[in-house]
Design an enzyme around this catalytic site. Sequence first.
Site, short mmCIF file in Angstrom:
data_model
loop_
_atom_site.label_atom_id
_atom_site.label_comp_id
_atom_site.label_asym_id
_atom_site.label_seq_id
_atom_site.Cartn_x
_atom_site.Cartn_y
_atom_site.Cartn_z
N GLU A 1 0.85 -1.20 0.00
CA GLU A 1 0.00 0.00 0.00
C GLU A 1 0.88 1.24 0.00
OE1 GLU A 1 -3.48 -0.25 2.48
OE2 GLU A 1 -3.33 1.87 3.03
N GLU B 1 -2.86 10.52 3.03
CA GLU B 1 -4.04 10.73 3.88
C GLU B 1 -4.02 12.17 4.38
OE1 GLU B 1 -5.19 6.54 5.93
OE2 GLU B 1 -3.36 7.49 6.70
#
Length: 293
Positions: free
Chosen positions: A106, A110
């Site tokens: 991943e 964010e």
Amino acid sequence: MKATAGALLAVVAAVLLRGVAAAPRKPVDVPFDKNYVPTWAQDHIHYVNGGREVQLSLDKTTGTGFQTRGSYLFGHFSMHIKLVGGDSAGTVTAFYLSSQNSEHDEIDFEFLGNRTGQPYILQTNVFSGGKGDREQRIYLWFDPTKDYHSYSVLWNLYMIAFFVDDTPIRVFKNSKDLGVRYPFDQPMKLYSSLWNADDWATRGGREKTDWSKAPFVASYRGFHVDGCEASAEAKFCATQGARWWDQPEFQDLDAAQYRRLAWVRKEHTIYNYCTDHDRYAAMAPECKRDRDV
């Protein structure tokens, strides 16, 4: 004399070429549905200008999100995003790549919401083989709610580079020789979502989402995807080594880019797992490749 001058020029050219790196290629803006599809709460996605702009909406009932149609092994991926304005505490706007298994890879952007007047925090993270805990956090040096800004990832066999507009904010080098797993054999989809995370997002969960300010809206455009498309089961890219991002000038940052990265580290970084000695007794091996630690 001419021969000597020619030889000198050849030496200078060779030295310069060895030090050359390049910025990723200019993204190509396309409509949303060329590369992406909604994943949940489709009634909270609003399409503008024929799908060239998409607005995600979060209220007390649900957030929403979308993902790419295909999965990719390496490439250059970018999104223009205008973040939630005003009091966005408790909300998270995410743009990331992820594989679909338990030991997943991943690559995360964010954006952690804030109280009005406080700066947005951008958190990045890298998971490899299911292991994450590689958070870095920065304050953005502009107001990301006033206009669109580009957030992009260049991912190849040598590094994962995160960019805000044209400024590199993080580089995660392939440190397989140090015993660190590197994302290289799990195709990943791209995702984006807007959701409530007031249990941790703002001041460690001390600031809760003010639902009287809902709906919260994040806007997207660009939708650039330039990657090696592969099935979820594929372990390699069929054109590995032949794509532009495989070439020598994209295997590292150049000197000017490293100066910009050093500026981000010095002026805007508020957390780096590589320097968190309270959390980790020993520095992670890959941190040895981080020039600013």
